[in-house]
Design a protein around this motif. Structure first.
Motif, PDB file in Angstrom:
ATOM      1  N   VAL A  95      40.534  60.404 -26.684  1.00 59.61           N
ATOM      2  CA  VAL A  95      39.555  61.331 -27.240  1.00 59.61           C
ATOM      3  C   VAL A  95      38.171  60.910 -26.765  1.00 59.61           C
ATOM      4  O   VAL A  95      37.771  59.758 -26.923  1.00 59.61           O
ATOM      5  N   SER A  96      37.453  61.828 -26.172  1.00 57.49           N
ATOM      6  CA  SER A  96      36.109  61.541 -25.677  1.00 57.49           C
ATOM      7  C   SER A  96      35.145  62.634 -26.102  1.00 57.49           C
ATOM      8  O   SER A  96      35.551  63.759 -26.425  1.00 57.49           O
ATOM      9  N   VAL A  97      33.854  62.306 -26.087  1.00 57.10           N
ATOM     10  CA  VAL A  97      32.828  63.289 -26.408  1.00 57.10           C
ATOM     11  C   VAL A  97      32.888  64.451 -25.432  1.00 57.10           C
ATOM     12  O   VAL A  97      32.847  65.623 -25.825  1.00 57.10           O
ATOM     13  N   ASP A  98      32.999  64.154 -24.145  1.00 59.99           N
ATOM     14  CA  ASP A  98      33.025  65.217 -23.138  1.00 59.99           C
ATOM     15  C   ASP A  98      34.151  66.207 -23.388  1.00 59.99           C
ATOM     16  O   ASP A  98      33.976  67.424 -23.235  1.00 59.99           O
ATOM     17  N   ARG A  99      35.304  65.689 -23.780  1.00 60.04           N
ATOM     18  CA  ARG A  99      36.447  66.573 -24.016  1.00 60.04           C
ATOM     19  C   ARG A  99      36.210  67.479 -25.207  1.00 60.04           C
ATOM     20  O   ARG A  99      36.465  68.692 -25.152  1.00 60.04           O
ATOM     21  N   LEU A 100      35.708  66.915 -26.305  1.00 56.71           N
ATOM     22  CA  LEU A 100      35.454  67.727 -27.482  1.00 56.71           C
ATOM     23  C   LEU A 100      34.338  68.734 -27.234  1.00 56.71           C
ATOM     24  O   LEU A 100      34.408  69.878 -27.702  1.00 56.71           O
ATOM     25  N   VAL A 101      33.313  68.314 -26.500  1.00 55.51           N
ATOM     26  CA  VAL A 101      32.221  69.231 -26.163  1.00 55.51           C
ATOM     27  C   VAL A 101      32.752  70.407 -25.353  1.00 55.51           C
ATOM     28  O   VAL A 101      32.342  71.556 -25.554  1.00 55.51           O
ATOM     29  N   GLY A 102      33.681  70.139 -24.450  1.00 57.86           N
ATOM     30  CA  GLY A 102      34.271  71.210 -23.657  1.00 57.86           C
ATOM     31  C   GLY A 102      34.980  72.234 -24.521  1.00 57.86           C
ATOM     32  O   GLY A 102      34.841  73.449 -24.317  1.00 57.86           O
ATOM     33  N   PHE A 103      35.742  71.764 -25.511  1.00 57.26           N
ATOM     34  CA  PHE A 103      36.413  72.678 -26.433  1.00 57.26           C
ATOM     35  C   PHE A 103      35.392  73.523 -27.196  1.00 57.26           C
ATOM     36  O   PHE A 103      35.573  74.734 -27.379  1.00 57.26           O
ATOM     37  N   CYS A 104      34.324  72.872 -27.654  1.00 57.75           N
ATOM     38  CA  CYS A 104      33.308  73.574 -28.442  1.00 57.75           C
ATOM     39  C   CYS A 104      32.570  74.612 -27.605  1.00 57.75           C
ATOM     40  O   CYS A 104      32.307  75.730 -28.071  1.00 57.75           O
ATOM     41  N   ARG A 105      32.254  74.267 -26.371  1.00 55.07           N
ATOM     42  CA  ARG A 105      31.545  75.215 -25.510  1.00 55.07           C
ATOM     43  C   ARG A 105      32.422  76.420 -25.188  1.00 55.07           C
ATOM     44  O   ARG A 105      31.936  77.548 -25.072  1.00 55.07           O
ATOM     45  N   GLY A 106      33.711  76.168 -25.056  1.00 56.79           N
ATOM     46  CA  GLY A 106      34.622  77.288 -24.850  1.00 56.79           C
ATOM     47  C   GLY A 106      34.602  78.234 -26.037  1.00 56.79           C
ATOM     48  O   GLY A 106      34.611  79.462 -25.870  1.00 56.79           O
ATOM     49  N   MET A 107      34.545  77.680 -27.244  1.00 60.66           N
ATOM     50  CA  MET A 107      34.492  78.517 -28.441  1.00 60.66           C
ATOM     51  C   MET A 107      33.158  79.253 -28.531  1.00 60.66           C
ATOM     52  O   MET A 107      33.102  80.409 -28.968  1.00 60.66           O
TER      53      MET A 107
END
Length: 230
Positions: A95-107
């Protein structure tokens, strides 16, 4: 694209972030707004025929007006009911910040008037050995809604959390006081008065302890007009 995005954090774990988030979504729905909610990472998920499912994420999925698959609401689902960074290691996940940020930006790219991104635990909860969840709203550069559980010690927790958010360069747009336990704390009104004077944001509402009621009922105790100003 989502017009308004907020990160929902708490002064501690177990303060009622999900119920508050769902109540805000219900209040926005009553005002005719299109809404989205997500919990990018959730531990304590249960195995079901459809896959791992988290109760909090399911509440957000149900409260939003826009239909989303579970995997969009909760893209990182972890079974161990422990801190996310430990649960990820036990589950063999990274789990990384970049990965979670990517999910959020997609939303954020989806059409809606309001998107709520619910964190996990408090502001400084770790995601791995180097990063904390606070870096996600920082990378997204979004304002924060803070949930304060009315209990002994909440003044210290609320002021420290608000200070940390400001020091990280983000704005606390509003906060919600939540009676997360059935027995009201002593000197509750005095505590509320102090927090309203000292916190650098307006109180969006004070949620009562009402056993067995859902977010739609609790939404009546909120005033979320502030979220849609400007």
């Amino acid at each position: 694209m989502a017009k308004k995005t907020f990160f929902v954090t708490g002064t501690d774990t177990g303060v009622g972030k999900t119920m508050v988030s769902a109540a805000i979504l219900e209040a926005a729905k009553s005002a005719g707004k299109r809404t989205l909610g997500m919990k990018p990472i959730a531990s304590g998920c249960e195995r079901t025929p459809a896959g791992l499912r988290n109760d909090d994420a399911l509440i957000l999925q149900h409260a939003a007006t826009e239909s989303l698959t579970y995997e969009l609401v909760n893209p990182v689902a972890l079974e161990p009911a422990i801190a996310p960074h430990v649960a990820a290691v036990q589950a063999g996940r990274v789990v990384s910040v970049d990965r979670l940020v990517g999910f959020c930006r997609g939303m954020q790219m989806r059409p809606a008037d309001l998107l709520l991104i619910e964190g996990a635990g408090g502001w400084r909860v770790p995601l791995n050995d180097r990063e904390t969840y606070a870096a996600v709203p920082q990378a997204l550069d979004i304002p924060v809604i803070m949930v304060v559980a009315l209990k002994l010690g909440c003044i210290n927790h609320a002021l420290l959390t608000a200070e940390a958010i400001r020091n990280d360069g983000l704005i606390v747009t509003g906060w919600v006081a939540n009676r997360a336990e059935p027995n009201a704390m002593s000197c509750e009104q005095e505590t509320l008065n102090y927090l309203m004077e000292q916190l650098p944001a307006r109180c969006l509402g004070v949620l009562p302890w009402l056993e067995g009621v859902g977010p739609a009922t609790l939404s009546r105790y909120l005033d979320i007009d502030l979220l849609f100003e400007n």
